[in-house]
Design a protein around this motif. Structure first.
Motif, PDB file in Angstrom:
ATOM      1  N   SER B 611       0.836  -1.207   0.000  1.00 15.53           N
ATOM      2  CA  SER B 611       0.000   0.000   0.000  1.00 15.53           C
ATOM      3  C   SER B 611       0.873   1.260   0.000  1.00 15.53           C
ATOM      4  CB  SER B 611      -0.925  -0.004   1.200  1.00 15.53           C
ATOM      5  OG  SER B 611      -0.150  -0.248   2.369  1.00 15.53           O
ATOM      6  N   ASP B 612       2.067   1.106   0.567  1.00 20.22           N
ATOM      7  CA  ASP B 612       2.896   2.314   0.640  1.00 20.22           C
ATOM      8  C   ASP B 612       3.980   2.349  -0.439  1.00 20.22           C
ATOM      9  OD1 ASP B 612       4.146   0.139   1.589  1.00 20.22           O
ATOM     10  OD2 ASP B 612       5.204   1.147   3.220  1.00 20.22           O
ATOM     11  N   SER B 613       3.860   1.446  -1.415  1.00 23.60           N
ATOM     12  CA  SER B 613       4.884   1.442  -2.467  1.00 23.60           C
ATOM     13  C   SER B 613       4.857   2.749  -3.229  1.00 23.60           C
ATOM     14  CB  SER B 613       4.615   0.320  -3.483  1.00 23.60           C
ATOM     15  OG  SER B 613       4.657  -0.906  -2.833  1.00 23.60           O
ATOM     16  N   THR B 614       6.002   3.198  -3.557  1.00 25.73           N
ATOM     17  CA  THR B 614       6.067   4.417  -4.352  1.00 25.73           C
ATOM     18  C   THR B 614       6.241   4.045  -5.810  1.00 25.73           C
ATOM     19  OG1 THR B 614       8.450   4.511  -4.197  1.00 25.73           O
ATOM     20  CG2 THR B 614       7.192   5.681  -2.494  1.00 25.73           C
ATOM     21  N   ALA B 615       6.044   5.019  -6.629  1.00 22.70           N
ATOM     22  CA  ALA B 615       6.193   4.792  -8.061  1.00 22.70           C
ATOM     23  C   ALA B 615       7.598   4.314  -8.385  1.00 22.70           C
ATOM     24  CB  ALA B 615       5.911   6.091  -8.815  1.00 22.70           C
ATOM     25  N   GLY B 616       8.540   4.882  -7.710  1.00 22.81           N
ATOM     26  CA  GLY B 616       9.932   4.518  -7.954  1.00 22.81           C
ATOM     27  C   GLY B 616      10.171   3.042  -7.672  1.00 22.81           C
ATOM     28  N   ASP B 617       9.646   2.592  -6.541  1.00 23.55           N
ATOM     29  CA  ASP B 617       9.754   1.180  -6.177  1.00 23.55           C
ATOM     30  C   ASP B 617       9.274   0.263  -7.290  1.00 23.55           C
ATOM     31  OD1 ASP B 617      10.911   0.960  -3.833  1.00 23.55           O
ATOM     32  OD2 ASP B 617       9.071   0.751  -2.625  1.00 23.55           O
ATOM     33  N   ILE B 618       8.053   0.552  -7.663  1.00 31.54           N
ATOM     34  CA  ILE B 618       7.404  -0.301  -8.662  1.00 31.54           C
ATOM     35  C   ILE B 618       8.211  -0.276  -9.953  1.00 31.54           C
ATOM     36  CG2 ILE B 618       5.287  -0.689  -9.977  1.00 31.54           C
ATOM     37  CD1 ILE B 618       4.360  -0.854  -7.292  1.00 31.54           C
ATOM     38  N   LEU B 619       8.594   0.904 -10.350  1.00 36.70           N
ATOM     39  CA  LEU B 619       9.341   1.028 -11.599  1.00 36.70           C
ATOM     40  C   LEU B 619      10.607   0.204 -11.543  1.00 36.70           C
ATOM     41  CD1 LEU B 619       9.682   2.302 -14.345  1.00 36.70           C
ATOM     42  CD2 LEU B 619      10.810   4.237 -13.251  1.00 36.70           C
ATOM     43  N   LYS B 620      11.260   0.263 -10.378  1.00 38.19           N
ATOM     44  CA  LYS B 620      12.513  -0.449 -10.233  1.00 38.19           C
ATOM     45  C   LYS B 620      12.281  -1.951 -10.381  1.00 38.19           C
ATOM     46  CE  LYS B 620      16.359  -0.686  -7.028  1.00 38.19           C
ATOM     47  NZ  LYS B 620      16.057  -1.496  -5.852  1.00 38.19           N
ATOM     48  N   GLN B 621      11.276  -2.415  -9.663  1.00 41.07           N
ATOM     49  CA  GLN B 621      10.975  -3.858  -9.713  1.00 41.07           C
ATOM     50  C   GLN B 621      10.646  -4.304 -11.140  1.00 41.07           C
ATOM     51  OE1 GLN B 621       8.336  -5.713  -6.934  1.00 41.07           O
ATOM     52  NE2 GLN B 621       8.545  -3.997  -5.512  1.00 41.07           N
ATOM     53  N   THR B 622       9.752  -3.520 -11.751  1.00 40.23           N
ATOM     54  CA  THR B 622       9.317  -3.894 -13.102  1.00 40.23           C
ATOM     55  C   THR B 622      10.499  -3.950 -14.050  1.00 40.23           C
ATOM     56  OG1 THR B 622       7.411  -2.537 -12.596  1.00 40.23           O
ATOM     57  CG2 THR B 622       7.569  -3.410 -14.824  1.00 40.23           C
ATOM     58  N   THR B 623      11.304  -2.900 -13.975  1.00 39.09           N
ATOM     59  CA  THR B 623      12.430  -2.837 -14.890  1.00 39.09           C
ATOM     60  C   THR B 623      13.359  -4.011 -14.676  1.00 39.09           C
ATOM     61  OG1 THR B 623      12.262  -0.472 -14.554  1.00 39.09           O
ATOM     62  CG2 THR B 623      14.082  -1.262 -15.908  1.00 39.09           C
ATOM     63  N   GLU B 624      13.578  -4.309 -13.406  1.00 44.06           N
ATOM     64  CA  GLU B 624      14.480  -5.416 -13.105  1.00 44.06           C
ATOM     65  C   GLU B 624      13.971  -6.727 -13.698  1.00 44.06           C
ATOM     66  OE1 GLU B 624      15.144  -5.860  -8.935  1.00 44.06           O
ATOM     67  OE2 GLU B 624      16.497  -4.121  -8.962  1.00 44.06           O
ATOM     68  N   GLN B 658      -4.278  -9.418  -7.908  1.00 47.88           N
ATOM     69  CA  GLN B 658      -3.052  -8.707  -8.224  1.00 47.88           C
ATOM     70  C   GLN B 658      -3.343  -7.414  -8.967  1.00 47.88           C
ATOM     71  OE1 GLN B 658       0.467  -9.257  -8.471  1.00 47.88           O
ATOM     72  NE2 GLN B 658       0.229 -10.511  -6.639  1.00 47.88           N
ATOM     73  N   GLY B 659      -4.269  -7.541  -9.897  1.00 48.26           N
ATOM     74  CA  GLY B 659      -4.509  -6.438 -10.814  1.00 48.26           C
ATOM     75  C   GLY B 659      -4.976  -5.194 -10.100  1.00 48.26           C
ATOM     76  N   GLU B 660      -5.823  -5.393  -9.116  1.00 44.67           N
ATOM     77  CA  GLU B 660      -6.410  -4.253  -8.423  1.00 44.67           C
ATOM     78  C   GLU B 660      -5.310  -3.318  -7.911  1.00 44.67           C
ATOM     79  OE1 GLU B 660      -9.734  -2.306  -7.804  1.00 44.67           O
ATOM     80  OE2 GLU B 660      -9.634  -4.330  -8.617  1.00 44.67           O
ATOM     81  N   SER B 661      -4.313  -3.960  -7.301  1.00 42.35           N
ATOM     82  CA  SER B 661      -3.253  -3.135  -6.715  1.00 42.35           C
ATOM     83  C   SER B 661      -2.362  -2.528  -7.788  1.00 42.35           C
ATOM     84  CB  SER B 661      -2.413  -3.977  -5.761  1.00 42.35           C
ATOM     85  OG  SER B 661      -1.973  -5.141  -6.426  1.00 42.35           O
ATOM     86  N   LEU B 662      -2.299  -3.199  -8.910  1.00 39.07           N
ATOM     87  CA  LEU B 662      -1.393  -2.706  -9.946  1.00 39.07           C
ATOM     88  C   LEU B 662      -2.042  -1.668 -10.839  1.00 39.07           C
ATOM     89  CD1 LEU B 662       0.558  -5.849 -11.180  1.00 39.07           C
ATOM     90  CD2 LEU B 662       1.534  -3.751 -10.287  1.00 39.07           C
ATOM     91  N   LYS B 663      -3.380  -1.608 -10.708  1.00 42.47           N
ATOM     92  CA  LYS B 663      -4.110  -0.806 -11.679  1.00 42.47           C
ATOM     93  C   LYS B 663      -3.581   0.628 -11.728  1.00 42.47           C
ATOM     94  CE  LYS B 663      -8.725  -0.642 -11.450  1.00 42.47           C
ATOM     95  NZ  LYS B 663      -9.994  -1.320 -11.544  1.00 42.47           N
ATOM     96  N   GLN B 664      -3.417   1.172 -10.552  1.00 43.98           N
ATOM     97  CA  GLN B 664      -3.021   2.582 -10.545  1.00 43.98           C
ATOM     98  C   GLN B 664      -1.605   2.773 -11.060  1.00 43.98           C
ATOM     99  OE1 GLN B 664      -2.263   4.159  -6.685  1.00 43.98           O
ATOM    100  NE2 GLN B 664      -2.554   2.164  -5.736  1.00 43.98           N
TER     101      GLN B 664
END
Lengths: 460, 747
Positions: B611-624, B658-664
């Motif tokens: 819930s507290d993930s930041t955009a940067g976090d997500i981007l990093k994970q995805t990119t990795e 999964q999708g719900e949380s990823l939607k935004q």
């Protein structure tokens, strides 16, 4: 006249006819020559063994058989051609024999006086028959042609008519035709037999309208010959007829050689000749020609029958330089070709012809490159049919399996596959017909056909 | 067991003419089908007299037989034997063939028929005869098959039968699996293999592979022609084994499995394998489906020279027109506005009124068709009156049927002789309507019960009050007739039986075309071959999942997940993982789309969203993640990489957990994919411009909204990317609105 005559079902000839019809229908006998030979053999058999009391009956019988053969496979016109030719020969032989009989009759028959020269109607024609070749202005033919109303001798007929040259030409033609069709003799015969008939009825007058009817048929006459007398004749006649048919068969068998005789007149040295399919006539023609001239043959493979393959093999095995090409290259290679030689399946009266499918492509390509198209064929393939409007199925559609392997299940239902066996080639595409009896242009074919068959047999 | 009859007469080449010394080639035609597939149409006539292209099936059969140099034919009749007799009396085949009718009311199966035949002692014991199971249309000379049989028998006296098989052709619900030993053409094993329900496994006895035959399996598409060359032993064996009924299921299997008997059966492949079976055509009419197919084949001249315009003896003369249209030469009346699209056949003295449309159908003699009527792929027998504005589709209309105006006859319907349909009747699909009531197998004439009220109600509902005729139960509802203790015929299974009907499509069933395997001599490696045989044999029928539309089976997803899990955990190489996936896709026949979806789903689920993930976090994970695995995803979308973006969008929308949380974070995901080079800029622009991404693919408003919502999240990123691109090129960006969006949304 024909309706009554048909073979009894237990007659061995009926079985043979049935067998031939069946194999024609099932395409077990194909190819004009094979069909023609089989037909001739069958007719010969019928003439030899069938029972008939008058010539009429025999003719009707043969006609009915011919009709059945044509029905069995309407695309093999050669069967009908042979039947017509044999019919004509039989009539000729019969007339000759009958005339001979009549001539010899004074000696053999006890009551001679009526056949004596005193009878005005018969003397001149008989005489004429005997000197047929030398006698140019025949009284009978004029008579037949011009004056239905003139009675008896007709000796004044030609005198009136011979004044103009055009009339003379017309007369020559009609005479030649009559001679060919035999109605000349026929007419004399009719007169003689009619005399015979009228004598029996103790009437001396000669019916004036009879000689004028140009379509006097032998039936009309022969029905009047009493059967006893004919039987005597027919026993003599039979071998003659069989011999005549033998001649036809012999003629058929030597067709290829006869056609090939002219080969060197038509092929020049170092020509490049295009052909297709595997016509036996073309094969013999080229092989014969190669004895005198050196040339190259280009053979189109002729899908889907691929008959071109076997022709190419056969030609090259006898030393002729041969090139096999796919059909698709016909047009491309045509500038190098000097002559196109094709065989025919059937030649029609207008000079058009049916030939193996792909021939039309060859013919059109030849036309567009202005190369001569020569058809080599035996005259037995000339059919008295005018195919200005030919019906759709005349090109004989075959099974699609040759084009398309049915082992793949899809496509069998979704694709319409057209596989015609013949092409119709219009007369204007053809330059020359080389036949076993001389070379002719397409426009002359109708004439040959008219001369070859009796008019009454055109419709069997 | 009868003593092996020695063939005293040497097989001489057949000559025409009646050679008395030589025994005539004999053929037995089973006129009865011993099943009920044509029953509605056969109330007053036997099946063999049903007209195919206006010629009775028996005539086609006799023509085919006489083509094969058969001299003597025994027609074994069950019901309606009088009709068959009188047909034969009047047929022209009597002149060329010696035809004898044998009739028996008691024979209930082909086995019974052969037993009775054995009793009658009409067959020549010295020579083989041709046994024809069902009406055939063939242009093949069966005597070649007889010659081959005789030759085989000279070498080995134990060959008592040769079965004709053909190659290629259509799929049919009754295709057996045969194992054949090619050098001797000996049939080793025979299994019935109905299309539906599919048999998941076929058992082959192991001794087949232990036999001296070294084996590998060649597969052909081969089908059973229903034509056998039988020695006299065959009827004799039937007499001995009174439980043989079906010639294939009982007799063939009985002979093949019996060691004691020591008899052998051979197969003969009709036609040339190489040249597209060389123009031979052999088909038999087994059911309404084949009836339709064969009719069209005949009209398309596959059976040439057996074609309607080729002057069948005593038959009607037809004129062939363009497009395989056959019109009888005898007084057919066509309106100027009639449209005909072939292949079709119109019988003599038929009259078609204006605006009629005939399409791929056959009309018998003396039919009239009213104005405005459309007939498609239907087979109309003689003397049928069809009113105005009717629609007939893929049906068979029996003799003397009268159809009123505005009638619709559905696909696959069969109308028996003499049925009358009133105005406006609508016949449902696959209905069967007979003039008399349906009689089950347990039918007894004594207990003729009255039509009960319910049944009557139903009949009136469907047929209306003006019609005469009774609705028959559907094929599949029909009580099973063959429920004997010996096990039922798999082909008579209701589901398979449905497929035998006219109008049923097989194309939506997956094709398990491998219907025959032959064992051929292996050139080498004897030891390894039995193994390969076993494995390939057992997987053969597995190829046929019936539900192609619903995508791959459940197992695929679980297996794929497991495989990816392994790859992810153990850090496999991308190529290896891709290979593994591909094998799985092939094995399960799943298709790329499903594979890609499952891969994306897996990797997206690896992104840890709190819930507290930041955009940067997500981007990093995805990119990795996609830096490593992006190539795997790309390798499963060969043509259109935008599908990756769309799949992610779909995942985000449709996946609840999964999708719900990823939607935004959808925009971020796209960014990650871009950064990891999984998607290029052009592909993202394509995604933006495609209509599916905006939710055009769905009809559901709610869902469309969600698609749009997610789309909005992703669009700015793409716009930015495009902007950057165009800035590089010093180009004006004329998409003003995009600029606006970009201003407010970019994060």
């Amino acid at each position: 006249m024909a309706a009554s005559a048909s073979l009894k079902s237990n007659d061995p000839n009926a079985r043979l006819t049935e067998a031939l019809c069946t194999s024609l229908r099932r395409r077990q006998i194909v190819g004009s020559l094979n069909v023609a030979l089989a037909t001739a053999a069958l007719i010969q058999n019928i003439v030899r063994s069938a029972r008939y009391s008058t010539i009429d009956e025999l003719l009707a019988l043969i006609k009915s058989v011919g009709r059945r053969l044509i029905d069995a496979n309407p695309k093999e016109l050669a069967a009908g051609n042979i039947v017509r030719r044999i019919l004509r020969l039989i009539r000729e032989e019969y007339r000759a024999a009958a005339a001979a009989h009549i001539v010899s009759a004074p000696g053999s028959a006890p009551e001679t006086p009526y056949l004596g020269p005193t009878t005005p109607g018969i003397s001149a024609p008989l005489n004429h028959y005997l000197n047929l070749s030398s006698n140019t202005s025949s009284s009978a033919s004029e008579f037949n042609f011009f004056s239905p109303s003139s009675s008896g001798g007709g000796s004044h007929g030609p005198l009136i008519r011979q004044t103009s040259l055009s009339n003379f030409v017309a007369m020559r033609h009609s005479r030649a035709q009559l001679e060919r069709s035999g109605s000349l003799v026929d007419l004399q015969l009719s007169q003689s037999t009619n005399n015979l008939f009228t004598r029996n009825n103790s009437s001396n007058g000669y019916p004036p309208e009879t000689p004028g009817v140009s379509s006097i048929t032998p039936n009309y006459n022969t029905s009047k010959i009493d059967s006893e007398e004919f039987m005597k004749q027919s026993s003599k006649l039979k071998p003659v007829l069989i011999q005549a048919i033998d001649e036809v068969v012999g003629e058929l068998e030597t067709t290829h050689e006869d056609v090939a005789k002219g080969a060197k007149e038509h092929i020049h040295s170092s020509e490049i000749i295009l052909t297709m399919g595997h016509s036996k006539t073309v094969e013999a023609f080229l092989k014969q020609g190669y004895r005198d001239r050196k040339f190259t043959v280009v053979v189109a493979e002729s899908a889907p029958s691929y008959l071109g393959h076997s022709l190419a093999q056969s030609l090259s095995s006898s030393g002729i330089p041969t090139i096999l090409i796919p059909d698709s290259s016909i047009h491309a290679i045509l500038p190098r070709i000097t002559k196109v030689i094709l065989g025919a399946h059937t030649v029609l009266a207008n000079g058009g012809l049916f030939a193996l499918s792909g021939s039309l492509a060859c013919a059109l390509a030849a036309k567009s490159h202005s190369k001569p198209l020569v058809i080599v064929t035996g005259q037995f393939k000339f059919a008295p049919a005018w195919n200005l409007y030919h019906d759709f199925a005349a090109v004989d559609f075959q099974s699609p399996s040759k084009l398309f392997s049915s082992s793949s299940s899809t496509g069998k239902d979704s694709t319409e596959i057209i596989n015609p066996y013949y092409d119709y080639i219009r007369p204007e595409l053809v330059q020359l017909f080389v036949t076993n009896e001389g070379d002719h242009s397409p426009s002359y074919i109708y004439r040959l056909i008219k001369e070859a068959y009796d008019e009454e047999d055109v419709e069997l | 067991m009868p003593p092996k009859k020695h063939q005293s007469t040497k097989p001489e080449p057949k000559t025409k003419g009646d050679n008395v010394d030589e025994a005539p080639l004999q053929a037995v035609v089973l006129a009865d089908s011993y099943n009920r597939r044509f029953e509605v149409l056969c109330q007053d006539q036997p099946r063999v007299l049903l007209p195919l292209c206006s010629t009775p099936l028996l005539a086609w059969t006799l023509e085919s037989l006489s083509l094969s140099k058969v001299k003597q034919v025994f027609v074994f009749c069950g019901v309606h034997s009088d009709k068959i007799r009188s047909f034969i009396e009047s047929s022209p085949y009597r002149n060329t063939l010696d035809i004898q009718c044998l009739s028996s009311q008691t024979a209930m199966s082909a086995g019974d028929a052969l037993r009775e035949l054995d009793d009658m002692n009409v067959l020549n014991a010295e020579n083989p005869f041709i046994l024809v199971h069902s009406p055939i249309i063939s242009n093949y000379d069966l005597s070649k098959m007889v010659e081959a049989h005789k030759k085989r028998r000279e070498e080995d006296k134990n060959f008592i039968m040769t079965m004709g098989v053909g190659q290629g052709g259509r799929q049919h619900p009754e295709s057996p699996i045969m194992l054949v030993h090619p050098p001797s053409s000996r049939l080793l094993h025979y299994v019935q293999n109905p299309i539906s329900p599919t048999q998941p496994r076929v058992a082959f006895p192991s001794q087949l592979f232990l036999d001296p035959f070294p084996t590998n399996i060649d597969t052909y598409e081969i089908w059973d022609l229903g034509i056998d060359i039988c020695e006299a032993d065959v009827p004799a064996l039937c007499t001995e084994n009174f439980d043989y009924h079906d010639m294939r299921r009982h007799f063939v299997n009985g002979v093949l499995t019996s060691e004691l008997l020591g008899k052998k059966i051979a197969v003969h492949l009709v036609g040339d394998q190489r040249s597209g079976n060389g123009g031979t055509y052999v088909e038999r009419i087994r059911d309404t489906r084949t009836f339709g197919e064969i009719t069209r084949d005949v009209l398309r001249r596959w059976a040439f020279p057996l074609a309607p315009d080729n002057n069948e003896p005593g038959g009607v003369q037809y004129e062939l027109r363009a497009g395989n249209v056959y019109i009888a030469k005898d007084n057919v009346v066509l309106s100027r506005t009639t449209t005909l699209s072939g292949p079709l056949l119109i019988g003599p003295r038929s009259a078609l009124a204006h605006n009629t449309h005939i399409h791929q159908s056959t009309l018998g003699g003396d039919c009239t068709v009213g104005p405005g009527t459309t007939i498609t792929q239907s087979y109309v027998f003689d003397d049928v009156r069809i009113g105005a504005n009717c629609i007939l589709r893929e049906c068979i209309i029996g003799e003397g049927v009268i159809i009123g105006d505005d009638v619709k006859v559905g696909k696959g319907a069969l109308l028996g002789n003499g049925v009358r349909l009133g105005k406006g009747t609508i016949i449902p699909e696959f209905a069967r309507i007979g003039r008399d009531r349906y009689k089950g197998d347990d039918y007894d004439s004594d207990e003729e019960e009255e039509e009960d009220e319910e049944e009557k109600q139903q009949r009136l509902e469907v047929l209306g009050p003006d019609s005469t005729g009774y609705l028959w139960p559907n094929e599949e509802e029909e009580p099973d007739s063959d429920s004997d203790d010996e096990g039922e015929d798999p082909y008579e299974h209701p589901r398979n039986k449905r497929l035998l009907q006219l109008g049923r499509r097989l194309s939506n069933l997956s094709t398990s075309t491998v219907s025959l395997s032959t064992l051929s001599k292996a050139s080498s490696s004897e030891a390894s071959s039995p193994l390969s045989v076993a494995s390939s044999a057992s997987t053969l029928p597995d190829l046929a999942p019936l539900n192609l539309d619903q995508g791959p089976r459940e197992e695929f997803y679980t297996e794929a997940k497991e495989s990816l899990e392994r790859a992810y955990e153990e850090d496999h190489k991308v190529e290896n993982a891709a290979l593994e996936m591909r094998t799985l896709v092939m094995g399960e026949n799943a298709g790329q789309d499903a594979a890609r979806e499952v891969i994306l789903e897996f990797f997206l689920s690896k992104i840890n969203v709190k819930s507290d993930s930041t955009a940067g976090d997500i981007l990093k994970q995805t990119t990795e993640i996609f830096e490593k695995w992006g190539q795997l995803v790309r390798s499963f979308s060969t043509s259109d990489y935008t599908l990756i973006a769309i799949d992610i969008q779909k995942f985000v929308i449709q996946n609840r957990t999964q999708g719900e949380s990823l939607k935004q974070w959808f925009g971020i995901l796209l960014r990650g994919l871009y950064d990891s080079d999984t998607l290029s800029e052009d592909e993202l622009i394509d995604w933006r411009d495609s209509s599916i991404s905006k939710g055009e693919g769905t009809n559901d408003q709610e869902e469309k909204k969600m698609w749009l919502e997610v789309y909005k999240k992703g669009k700015p990123l793409v716009d930015v990317l495009e902007q950057m691109e165009s800035d590089d090129d010093d180009d004006d960006d004329d998409e003003d609105e995009d600029e606006d969006d970009e201003e407010e949304d970019s994060d």
